[in-house]
Design a protein around this motif. Structure first.
Motif, PDB file in Angstrom:
ATOM      1  N   LEU A   1       0.836  -1.204   0.000  1.00 48.09           N
ATOM      2  CA  LEU A   1       0.000   0.000   0.000  1.00 48.09           C
ATOM      3  C   LEU A   1       0.871   1.255   0.000  1.00 48.09           C
ATOM      4  N   LEU A   2       1.918   1.285   0.814  1.00 48.91           N
ATOM      5  CA  LEU A   2       2.798   2.456   0.846  1.00 48.91           C
ATOM      6  C   LEU A   2       3.513   2.644  -0.491  1.00 48.91           C
ATOM      7  N   ILE A   3       3.902   1.548  -1.116  1.00 50.97           N
ATOM      8  CA  ILE A   3       4.520   1.626  -2.446  1.00 50.97           C
ATOM      9  C   ILE A   3       3.524   2.213  -3.453  1.00 50.97           C
ATOM     10  N   ALA A   4       2.286   1.721  -3.410  1.00 49.17           N
ATOM     11  CA  ALA A   4       1.261   2.205  -4.343  1.00 49.17           C
ATOM     12  C   ALA A   4       1.010   3.697  -4.161  1.00 49.17           C
ATOM     13  N   ILE A   5       0.946   4.152  -2.912  1.00 41.84           N
ATOM     14  CA  ILE A   5       0.717   5.583  -2.639  1.00 41.84           C
ATOM     15  C   ILE A   5       1.887   6.414  -3.157  1.00 41.84           C
ATOM     16  N   ALA A   6       3.116   5.948  -2.883  1.00 40.07           N
ATOM     17  CA  ALA A   6       4.303   6.698  -3.319  1.00 40.07           C
ATOM     18  C   ALA A   6       4.367   6.808  -4.834  1.00 40.07           C
ATOM     19  N   ILE A   7       4.040   5.728  -5.529  1.00 39.64           N
ATOM     20  CA  ILE A   7       4.108   5.732  -6.991  1.00 39.64           C
ATOM     21  C   ILE A   7       2.981   6.572  -7.584  1.00 39.64           C
ATOM     22  N   ALA A   8       1.783   6.444  -7.029  1.00 36.56           N
ATOM     23  CA  ALA A   8       0.632   7.195  -7.545  1.00 36.56           C
ATOM     24  C   ALA A   8       0.818   8.698  -7.369  1.00 36.56           C
ATOM     25  N   LYS A   9       1.673   9.082  -6.453  1.00 36.91           N
ATOM     26  CA  LYS A   9       1.993  10.502  -6.242  1.00 36.91           C
ATOM     27  C   LYS A   9       2.690  11.101  -7.457  1.00 36.91           C
ATOM     28  N   ARG A  10       3.309  10.245  -8.268  1.00 32.26           N
ATOM     29  CA  ARG A  10       4.057  10.655  -9.466  1.00 32.26           C
ATOM     30  C   ARG A  10       5.039  11.794  -9.141  1.00 32.26           C
ATOM     31  N   PRO A  11       5.930  11.562  -8.186  1.00 35.15           N
ATOM     32  CA  PRO A  11       6.854  12.612  -7.769  1.00 35.15           C
ATOM     33  C   PRO A  11       8.036  12.737  -8.727  1.00 35.15           C
ATOM     34  N   GLU A  12       8.873  13.741  -8.484  1.00 38.82           N
ATOM     35  CA  GLU A  12      10.100  13.883  -9.256  1.00 38.82           C
ATOM     36  C   GLU A  12      11.173  12.906  -8.783  1.00 38.82           C
ATOM     37  N   ILE A  13      11.078  12.511  -7.502  1.00 38.98           N
ATOM     38  CA  ILE A  13      12.111  11.692  -6.881  1.00 38.98           C
ATOM     39  C   ILE A  13      11.457  10.538  -6.132  1.00 38.98           C
ATOM     40  N   PHE A  14      11.939   9.323  -6.369  1.00 39.59           N
ATOM     41  CA  PHE A  14      11.540   8.160  -5.586  1.00 39.59           C
ATOM     42  C   PHE A  14      12.673   7.803  -4.637  1.00 39.59           C
ATOM     43  N   ILE A  15      12.335   7.506  -3.372  1.00 38.89           N
ATOM     44  CA  ILE A  15      13.303   6.960  -2.424  1.00 38.89           C
ATOM     45  C   ILE A  15      12.680   5.719  -1.797  1.00 38.89           C
ATOM     46  N   PHE A  16      13.292   4.584  -2.031  1.00 40.88           N
ATOM     47  CA  PHE A  16      12.800   3.309  -1.519  1.00 40.88           C
ATOM     48  C   PHE A  16      13.835   2.714  -0.571  1.00 40.88           C
ATOM     49  N   ASP A  17      13.483   2.606   0.712  1.00 41.47           N
ATOM     50  CA  ASP A  17      14.390   2.056   1.723  1.00 41.47           C
ATOM     51  C   ASP A  17      14.026   0.589   1.949  1.00 41.47           C
ATOM     52  N   GLU A  18      14.846  -0.305   1.403  1.00 39.40           N
ATOM     53  CA  GLU A  18      14.586  -1.754   1.482  1.00 39.40           C
ATOM     54  C   GLU A  18      13.119  -2.044   1.145  1.00 39.40           C
ATOM     55  N   PRO A  19      12.652  -1.634  -0.032  1.00 33.14           N
ATOM     56  CA  PRO A  19      11.212  -1.690  -0.343  1.00 33.14           C
ATOM     57  C   PRO A  19      10.636  -3.097  -0.448  1.00 33.14           C
TER      58      PRO A  19
ATOM     59  N   LYS B   1       9.976   0.023 -13.199  1.00 27.82           N
ATOM     60  CA  LYS B   1      10.564   0.219 -14.528  1.00 27.82           C
ATOM     61  C   LYS B   1       9.714   1.179 -15.352  1.00 27.82           C
ATOM     62  N   GLU B   2       8.416   1.063 -15.200  1.00 28.07           N
ATOM     63  CA  GLU B   2       7.491   1.914 -15.963  1.00 28.07           C
ATOM     64  C   GLU B   2       7.450   3.330 -15.418  1.00 28.07           C
ATOM     65  N   TYR B   3       7.402   3.476 -14.097  1.00 28.47           N
ATOM     66  CA  TYR B   3       7.162   4.780 -13.483  1.00 28.47           C
ATOM     67  C   TYR B   3       8.425   5.589 -13.214  1.00 28.47           C
ATOM     68  N   SER B   4       9.600   4.972 -13.270  1.00 28.32           N
ATOM     69  CA  SER B   4      10.821   5.697 -12.908  1.00 28.32           C
ATOM     70  C   SER B   4      11.428   6.482 -14.075  1.00 28.32           C
ATOM     71  N   LYS B   5      10.833   6.379 -15.247  1.00 31.71           N
ATOM     72  CA  LYS B   5      11.357   7.120 -16.395  1.00 31.71           C
ATOM     73  C   LYS B   5      11.290   8.626 -16.125  1.00 31.71           C
ATOM     74  N   ASN B   6      12.373   9.320 -16.487  1.00 32.58           N
ATOM     75  CA  ASN B   6      12.476  10.778 -16.324  1.00 32.58           C
ATOM     76  C   ASN B   6      12.379  11.223 -14.867  1.00 32.58           C
TER      77      ASN B   6
END
Length: 212
Positions: free
Chosen positions: A138-156, A173-178
């Protein structure tokens, strides 16, 4: 996107970070590694504005993360290693994320589904009573759906089963582009085909920074 110059963070007499300088740029996909106590968590908390540097400077998308915490957090999708003990129901947590970060609720549900989690069937449950894997998804889904400029994943993927790990990396792979994507992980074999830069910390110093 993240500029760190001569960053030192001291707790008592111990340097957790010792004069670190780094630039992390758009489309960098970075793995940050190091033993326990190397300074990884302190570095991430400094980027998130949770710690005030003892000396040195940090900029995140042009913002000082401590002085401009809200602006900084708006640029980052962060998933911690240990999910916080949130006492909201799952639906309340999702609704809070939707309102605070302008996230599409349906996208959160869809991303959970891609990780084999029917989150709607758990809407009335208290978040901290979910299993570790459910919380992480759920936390991963929320972080990705935010579509931020920067992703930080701590031992995801620490709490994910093998299928969940595979789904997570397919989504990233899909969401980390750009975007700038940072993994804090001991599992370099999992991310070796995704990252293009490896940074290693030891005793608060950068001992390795290489393109891979």
């Amino acid at each position: 996107m993240i500029k760190i110059k001569n960053l030192t963070k001291t707790f008592g007499t111990q340097n957790s970070l010792d004069n670190i300088s780094l630039e992390l740029n758009k489309e960098d996909r970075v793995i940050i590694m190091g033993q326990n106590g190397a300074g990884k968590t302190t570095l991430i908390r400094s980027i998130l504005g949770q710690y005030i540097p003892t000396s040195g400077d940090i900029e995140v998308s042009g913002f000082n993360p401590f002085k401009n915490r809200v602006d900084t957090i708006s640029k980052i999708g962060f998933v911690p290693q240990l999910p916080p003990p949130i006492k909201l129901t799952v639906e309340e947590l999702i609704n809070f994320a939707v309102k605070s970060s302008n996230i599409d609720k349906d996208e959160i549900v869809e991303l959970c589904s891609k990780m084999d989690l029917d989150i709607k069937s758990h809407f009335r449950k208290i978040f901290f009573k979910l299993s570790g894997g459910m919380k992480q998804k759920l936390l991963i889904a929320i972080a990705i759906a935010k579509r931020p400029e920067i992703f930080i994943f701590d031992e995801p993927t620490a709490n994910l089963d093998p299928k969940g790990r595979e789904s997570f990396y397919e989504i990233i792979k899909e969401y980390s582009k750009n975007r700038l994507t940072i993994f804090i992980s001991h599992r370099i074999e999992e991310v070796s085909n995704m990252v293009n830069r490896k940074i290693e910390l030891d005793l608060g110093k950068v001992v390795l920074d290489e393109k891979i």
